[in-house]
Scaffold this motif. Structure first.
Motif, PDB file in Angstrom:
ATOM      1  N   ALA A  68       0.831  -1.206   0.000  1.00  0.00           N
ATOM      2  CA  ALA A  68       0.000   0.000   0.000  1.00  0.00           C
ATOM      3  C   ALA A  68       0.869   1.261   0.000  1.00  0.00           C
ATOM      4  O   ALA A  68       0.606   2.208  -0.756  1.00  0.00           O
ATOM      5  CB  ALA A  68      -0.936  -0.007   1.201  1.00  0.00           C
ATOM      6  N   ALA A  69       1.923   1.287   0.814  1.00  0.00           N
ATOM      7  CA  ALA A  69       2.819   2.451   0.854  1.00  0.00           C
ATOM      8  C   ALA A  69       3.550   2.616  -0.473  1.00  0.00           C
ATOM      9  O   ALA A  69       3.713   3.736  -0.969  1.00  0.00           O
ATOM     10  CB  ALA A  69       3.817   2.311   2.006  1.00  0.00           C
ATOM     11  N   PHE A  70       3.983   1.506  -1.078  1.00  0.00           N
ATOM     12  CA  PHE A  70       4.664   1.561  -2.366  1.00  0.00           C
ATOM     13  C   PHE A  70       3.740   2.129  -3.443  1.00  0.00           C
ATOM     14  O   PHE A  70       4.118   3.019  -4.198  1.00  0.00           O
ATOM     15  CB  PHE A  70       5.153   0.167  -2.772  1.00  0.00           C
ATOM     16  N   LEU A  71       2.516   1.604  -3.518  1.00  0.00           N
ATOM     17  CA  LEU A  71       1.574   2.058  -4.540  1.00  0.00           C
ATOM     18  C   LEU A  71       1.230   3.534  -4.367  1.00  0.00           C
ATOM     19  O   LEU A  71       1.111   4.272  -5.349  1.00  0.00           O
ATOM     20  CB  LEU A  71       0.314   1.197  -4.517  1.00  0.00           C
ATOM     21  N   ARG A  72       1.101   3.996  -3.116  1.00  0.00           N
ATOM     22  CA  ARG A  72       0.886   5.432  -2.879  1.00  0.00           C
ATOM     23  C   ARG A  72       2.068   6.248  -3.376  1.00  0.00           C
ATOM     24  O   ARG A  72       1.908   7.277  -4.018  1.00  0.00           O
ATOM     25  CB  ARG A  72       0.667   5.698  -1.388  1.00  0.00           C
ATOM     26  N   LEU A  73       3.275   5.774  -3.099  1.00  0.00           N
ATOM     27  CA  LEU A  73       4.490   6.503  -3.472  1.00  0.00           C
ATOM     28  C   LEU A  73       4.628   6.645  -4.985  1.00  0.00           C
ATOM     29  O   LEU A  73       5.014   7.706  -5.476  1.00  0.00           O
ATOM     30  CB  LEU A  73       5.726   5.800  -2.897  1.00  0.00           C
TER      31      LEU A  73
END
Length: 114
Positions: A68-73
């Protein structure tokens, strides 16, 4: 970090030396200059395999981060897939980010045709 020069397994007209830089369980691979191809005047990046936090290839992206953090980034929508491919603006480049249990475990980065 260890610096290792590997025997040439490439076409001599394209590259005469491959340099592999290893840190932890990760590695960066560079092609070297070749006298048969004067356009290669300096070493250039070919590929990277990142399996731990010993190499930083993208600011803010690291092995162990949540999907989730990767996709947001990267500004990508949510996906159930365990492999996310990012194709940069450079021609023929391909970057794959592999997740297990929604955690980034491996990054495979390929630069394309230099």
């Amino acid at each position: 970090m260890r610096y290792i020069t590997e025997p040439n397994r490439q076409d001599l007209a394209v590259v005469d030396t491959v340099y592999t830089l290893r840190a932890g369980n990760s590695e960066l691979v560079f092609g070297g200059i070749t006298p048969l191809n004067p356009t290669h005047s300096t070493p250039y990046w070919i590929a990277a395999t990142v399996r731990d936090r010993s190499l930083v290839v993208y600011p803010g992206v690291e092995v162990g981060m949540s999907k989730a953090a990767f996709l947001r980034l990267v500004g990508a929508p949510s996906t159930p897939c365990d492999t996310v491919e990012v194709v940069p603006s450079e021609q023929n480049a391909s970057h794959c980010f592999i997740f297990a249990h929604d955690t980034l475990t491996v990054m495979w980065l390929y630069s394309g045709d230099e």
